[in-house]
Write an enzyme that holds these catalytic residues in place. Structure first.
Site, PDB file in Angstrom:
ATOM      1  N   GLY A  46       0.830  -1.201   0.000  1.00 27.09           N
ATOM      2  CA  GLY A  46       0.000   0.000   0.000  1.00 27.09           C
ATOM      3  C   GLY A  46       0.859   1.244   0.000  1.00 27.09           C
ATOM      4  O   GLY A  46       2.014   1.221  -0.429  1.00 27.09           O
ATOM      5  N   PRO A  91       3.060   4.572   1.320  1.00 26.47           N
ATOM      6  CA  PRO A  91       4.056   4.805   2.371  1.00 26.47           C
ATOM      7  C   PRO A  91       3.410   5.343   3.657  1.00 26.47           C
ATOM      8  O   PRO A  91       3.834   4.989   4.753  1.00 26.47           O
ATOM      9  CB  PRO A  91       4.992   5.847   1.742  1.00 26.47           C
ATOM     10  N   VAL A 103       0.376   4.709   4.997  1.00 29.85           N
ATOM     11  CA  VAL A 103      -0.210   3.615   5.794  1.00 29.85           C
ATOM     12  C   VAL A 103       0.891   2.623   6.196  1.00 29.85           C
ATOM     13  O   VAL A 103       0.827   2.022   7.269  1.00 29.85           O
ATOM     14  CB  VAL A 103      -1.387   2.930   5.049  1.00 29.85           C
ATOM     15  N   GLY A 104       1.917   2.503   5.364  1.00 30.13           N
ATOM     16  CA  GLY A 104       3.058   1.652   5.722  1.00 30.13           C
ATOM     17  C   GLY A 104       3.640   2.042   7.076  1.00 30.13           C
ATOM     18  O   GLY A 104       4.012   1.194   7.886  1.00 30.13           O
ATOM     19  N   GLU A 141       5.557  -3.304   1.035  1.00 32.50           N
ATOM     20  CA  GLU A 141       5.640  -3.062  -0.414  1.00 32.50           C
ATOM     21  C   GLU A 141       4.923  -1.746  -0.673  1.00 32.50           C
ATOM     22  O   GLU A 141       3.689  -1.703  -0.686  1.00 32.50           O
ATOM     23  CB  GLU A 141       4.961  -4.216  -1.182  1.00 32.50           C
ATOM     24  N   CYS A 189       1.813   0.515  -9.031  1.00 36.40           N
ATOM     25  CA  CYS A 189       2.889   1.039  -8.175  1.00 36.40           C
ATOM     26  C   CYS A 189       4.198   1.232  -8.934  1.00 36.40           C
ATOM     27  O   CYS A 189       4.985   2.095  -8.588  1.00 36.40           O
ATOM     28  CB  CYS A 189       3.103   0.108  -6.996  1.00 36.40           C
TER      29      CYS A 189
HETATM   30  P1  NAD Z   1      -3.476   2.252   1.195  1.00 36.69           P
HETATM   31  O1  NAD Z   1      -2.202   2.326   1.909  1.00 36.69           O
HETATM   32  O2  NAD Z   1      -4.436   3.372   1.337  1.00 36.69           O
HETATM   33  O3  NAD Z   1      -4.309   0.917   1.605  1.00 36.69           O
HETATM   34  C1  NAD Z   1      -3.738  -0.387   1.666  1.00 36.69           C
HETATM   35  C2  NAD Z   1      -4.416  -1.206   2.749  1.00 36.69           C
HETATM   36  O4  NAD Z   1      -4.289  -0.520   4.000  1.00 36.69           O
HETATM   37  C3  NAD Z   1      -5.917  -1.449   2.553  1.00 36.69           C
HETATM   38  O5  NAD Z   1      -6.179  -2.822   2.844  1.00 36.69           O
HETATM   39  C4  NAD Z   1      -6.588  -0.555   3.579  1.00 36.69           C
HETATM   40  O6  NAD Z   1      -7.748  -1.136   4.124  1.00 36.69           O
HETATM   41  C5  NAD Z   1      -5.552  -0.404   4.667  1.00 36.69           C
HETATM   42  N1  NAD Z   1      -5.588   0.899   5.321  1.00 36.69           N
HETATM   43  C6  NAD Z   1      -5.844   2.107   4.750  1.00 36.69           C
HETATM   44  N2  NAD Z   1      -5.759   3.100   5.673  1.00 36.69           N
HETATM   45  C7  NAD Z   1      -5.449   2.510   6.850  1.00 36.69           C
HETATM   46  C8  NAD Z   1      -5.227   2.986   8.181  1.00 36.69           C
HETATM   47  N3  NAD Z   1      -5.332   4.279   8.484  1.00 36.69           N
HETATM   48  N4  NAD Z   1      -4.908   2.089   9.138  1.00 36.69           N
HETATM   49  C9  NAD Z   1      -4.801   0.774   8.837  1.00 36.69           C
HETATM   50  N5  NAD Z   1      -5.016   0.259   7.602  1.00 36.69           N
HETATM   51  C10 NAD Z   1      -5.338   1.103   6.627  1.00 36.69           C
HETATM   52  O7  NAD Z   1      -3.066   2.004  -0.315  1.00 36.69           O
HETATM   53  P2  NAD Z   1      -3.985   1.987  -1.579  1.00 36.69           P
HETATM   54  O8  NAD Z   1      -4.541   3.354  -1.812  1.00 36.69           O
HETATM   55  O9  NAD Z   1      -4.951   0.846  -1.478  1.00 36.69           O
HETATM   56  O10 NAD Z   1      -2.906   1.650  -2.718  1.00 36.69           O
HETATM   57  C11 NAD Z   1      -2.132   2.622  -3.334  1.00 36.69           C
HETATM   58  C12 NAD Z   1      -0.700   2.636  -2.819  1.00 36.69           C
HETATM   59  O11 NAD Z   1      -0.177   1.335  -2.804  1.00 36.69           O
HETATM   60  C13 NAD Z   1       0.235   3.430  -3.718  1.00 36.69           C
HETATM   61  O12 NAD Z   1       1.123   4.172  -2.928  1.00 36.69           O
HETATM   62  C14 NAD Z   1       0.989   2.349  -4.486  1.00 36.69           C
HETATM   63  O13 NAD Z   1       2.246   2.751  -4.982  1.00 36.69           O
HETATM   64  C15 NAD Z   1       1.101   1.305  -3.446  1.00 36.69           C
HETATM   65  N6  NAD Z   1       1.291  -0.003  -4.059  1.00 36.69           N
HETATM   66  C16 NAD Z   1       2.471  -0.643  -3.878  1.00 36.69           C
HETATM   67  C17 NAD Z   1       2.676  -1.884  -4.496  1.00 36.69           C
HETATM   68  C18 NAD Z   1       3.962  -2.631  -4.347  1.00 36.69           C
HETATM   69  O14 NAD Z   1       4.008  -3.803  -4.707  1.00 36.69           O
HETATM   70  N7  NAD Z   1       5.016  -2.038  -3.844  1.00 36.69           N
HETATM   71  C19 NAD Z   1       1.663  -2.444  -5.258  1.00 36.69           C
HETATM   72  C20 NAD Z   1       0.481  -1.750  -5.404  1.00 36.69           C
HETATM   73  C21 NAD Z   1       0.289  -0.540  -4.782  1.00 36.69           C
END
Ligand code: NAD
Length: 472
Positions: A196, A198, A200-201, A218, A252
């Site tokens: 997801g 950075p 939320v990471g 990731e 991503c």
């Molecule tokens: P996101 O971080 O918003 O959400 C990812 C997950 O986190 C979801 O399951 C969501 O339910 C959960 N989440 C969201 N907010 C949260 C919080 N406050 N507390 C706990 N959990 C929470 O990401 P997204 O919008 O779904 O995806 C887009 C991002 O993901 C982009 O930055 C993209 O570059 C990255 N991405 C990375 C890869 C990779 O392999 N490196 C692949 C795809 C997407």
């Protein structure tokens, strides 16, 4: 501390069941794990293929071909690769033992981490949930899967697949939004694999630190694509248009911005225009090959980026048309974008491509190295010295030379970022290792050298140590 965290949580029962079953799953053979992977493969290839395609068409207007290529194929490929190599990965790996430890032998045993959480984003909801699951199964873990709440149709099909294929004391899929994710994150998992943003990471890593849970993150970032004047422009543009507008730029590792040598900028733009029309017609809104932006919030975010760039003097050269009702944004190329524009500050994650120019390698480095390390960096060039210089003077999770995206599909390569674009690696053996603890095992067979050094310490023993320091 651990007990308290599990008591107050709605997912405690699921967690306890998986924890109670973890040793049974851990002690399964390669053959048993491969059998599980094959059942999953069959579900994806046969029983649920059409349901997955239809779900993703509803969620993202994803064309069937893109779903087959970017959602189903990578999981099948990961399953085939893991099935082929699992027996050798699971074998104890003998390592040398130093002479000073004479009489012993040593090996590494890859043991499963235990109960793992896999959290996925919405952009490739099947691929990014199930590819890590393949690694987690291969390593012998029990797993909680948490798909994104934003792709509800895909999430429902995934739940059906998991409930049909796996036993609930082994793999469980939890649907829900941020609250559910946050409750899951309170549990003392043995490993969290998060894909997801950075932002939320960081939340995930903070929560993981409470239990000293290991993490694979990731993440994303601004992945540059650098076009040297020696590159074959037609080839570059074809690959770039495909790599950028696949999934409407919500990938991503999509090129986030272009750095084009100033001498070929005009030609680049003109070939780009032709290629977009060729791929998606003069009206991409009607094209069956073009996706939509995930939702209204992200659609507006992208329009705000465009507005900000325009205000700062940028020029929309191609595209810019939009339809908020459908979250449609045309493939868009923007020129003269200043570095202060939000388009050059945030990860774009949509069908907008800024084009910047350079004269020298230094111009490239000033831009690329002023930002966080990207997940990917692409170089198009026929000049080997230039390619080498760029690689040696920049940092990135992965790099393709004369292509983009395809490094994701090679299971022999580690996939992942570095610092802001991610921690840890996935795919193939790297995925297996992410979900395993390489346990160090040493067996003493005969009397060891250390036996000669027990107290009381004497001059003779001191001499032995002196010799050891000098020679071993
Ligand atoms: P996101 O971080 O918003 O959400 C990812 C997950 O986190 C979801 O399951 C969501 O339910 C959960 N989440 C969201 N907010 C949260 C919080 N406050 N507390 C706990 N959990 C929470 O990401 P997204 O919008 O779904 O995806 C887009 C991002 O993901 C982009 O930055 C993209 O570059 C990255 N991405 C990375 C890869 C990779 O392999 N490196 C692949 C795809 C997407």
């Amino acid at each position: 501390m651990e007990q308290k965290a599990t008591e107050v949580n709605r997912f405690t029962d699921i967690f306890k069941t998986l924890k109670a079953n973890q040793y049974k799953v851990a002690n399964t053979s390669a053959k048993q794990r491969i059998a599980k992977l094959k059942t999953l493969k069959n579900a994806l290839e046969v029983d649920y293929k059409q349901a997955i395609r239809e779900a993703l068409q509803k969620d993202l207007n994803k064309p069937y071909l893109e779903t087959d290529l970017t959602e189903i194929y990578p999981v099948i490929k990961e399953i085939k690769y893991a099935s082929k190599h699992l027996k050798s990965w699971m074998k104890n790996q003998p390592v040398d033992t130093p002479l000073a430890l004479l009489g012993a032998s040593s090996w590494i045993k890859y043991e499963p981490k235990g109960v793992c959480l896999i959290m996925a984003p919405w952009n490739f909801p099947v691929n990014l949930l199930l590819v890590p699951l393949v690694s987690a199964i291969a390593s012998g873990n029990t797993v909680v899967l948490k798909p994104s709440e934003m792709t509800a149709h895909a999430s429902q099909v995934l739940k059906q697949i998991i409930e049909t294929v796996f036993s609930s004391d082994e793999i469980v899929l939890v649907e829900g939004g941020i609250e559910e994710s946050q409750d899951l994150l309170k549990l003392p998992f043995n490993h969290i694999f998060f894909t997801g943003s950075p932002a939320v990471g960081k939340i995930v890593m903070r929560a993981a630190s409470e239990h000293l849970t290991s993490v694979t993150l990731e993440l994303g970032g601004k992945s540059p694509s650098i076009i040297h004047e020696s590159a074959n422009l037609k080839d570059v543009v074809k690959k770039t248009v495909f790599g950028k507008f696949l999934n409407s730029g919500q990938t991503c590792i999509a090129p986030d911005y272009m750095l084009v040598h100033e001498s070929i900028k005009e030609e680049f733009v003109s070939v780009f225009k032709e290629t977009v029309a060729k791929f998606y017609s003069e009206n991409p809104e009607a094209s069956h090959s073009y996706c939509r932006v995930i939702n209204g919030k992200h659609h507006q975010r992208l329009l705000d980026h465009l507005e900000d760039a325009k205000q700062r003097g940028a020029k929309i050269e191609i595209g810019g048309q939009e339809n908020a009702k459908e979250n449609y944004l045309a493939p868009t190329l923007v020129l003269d974008v200043p570095l202060e524009a939000t388009l050059m500050q945030d990860e774009i994650f949509g069908p907008i491509l800024p084009v910047l120019t350079f004269k020298t390698l230094n111009d490239i480095l000033e831009i690329v190295n002023s930002k966080d390390k990207p997940l990917a960096l692409y170089i198009f060039s026929k000049n080997r010295a230039f390619i080498k210089q760029v690689i040696n003077t920049t940092r990135a999770g992965g790099t393709c030379i004369n292509h983009n995206l395809i490094h994701f599909l090679n299971n022999n390569l580690p996939f992942g970022g570095s610092n802001h674009s991610g921690l840890g690696k996935s795919h193939g053996k790297f995925g297996f290792e992410a979900f395993s603890n390489p346990r160090a095992v040493m067996k003493q067979h005969t009397m060891g050298a250390l036996d000669l050094l027990y107290p009381p310490y004497t001059n003779l023993k001191q001499k032995l140590i002196d010799l050891t320091l000098k020679w071993f």
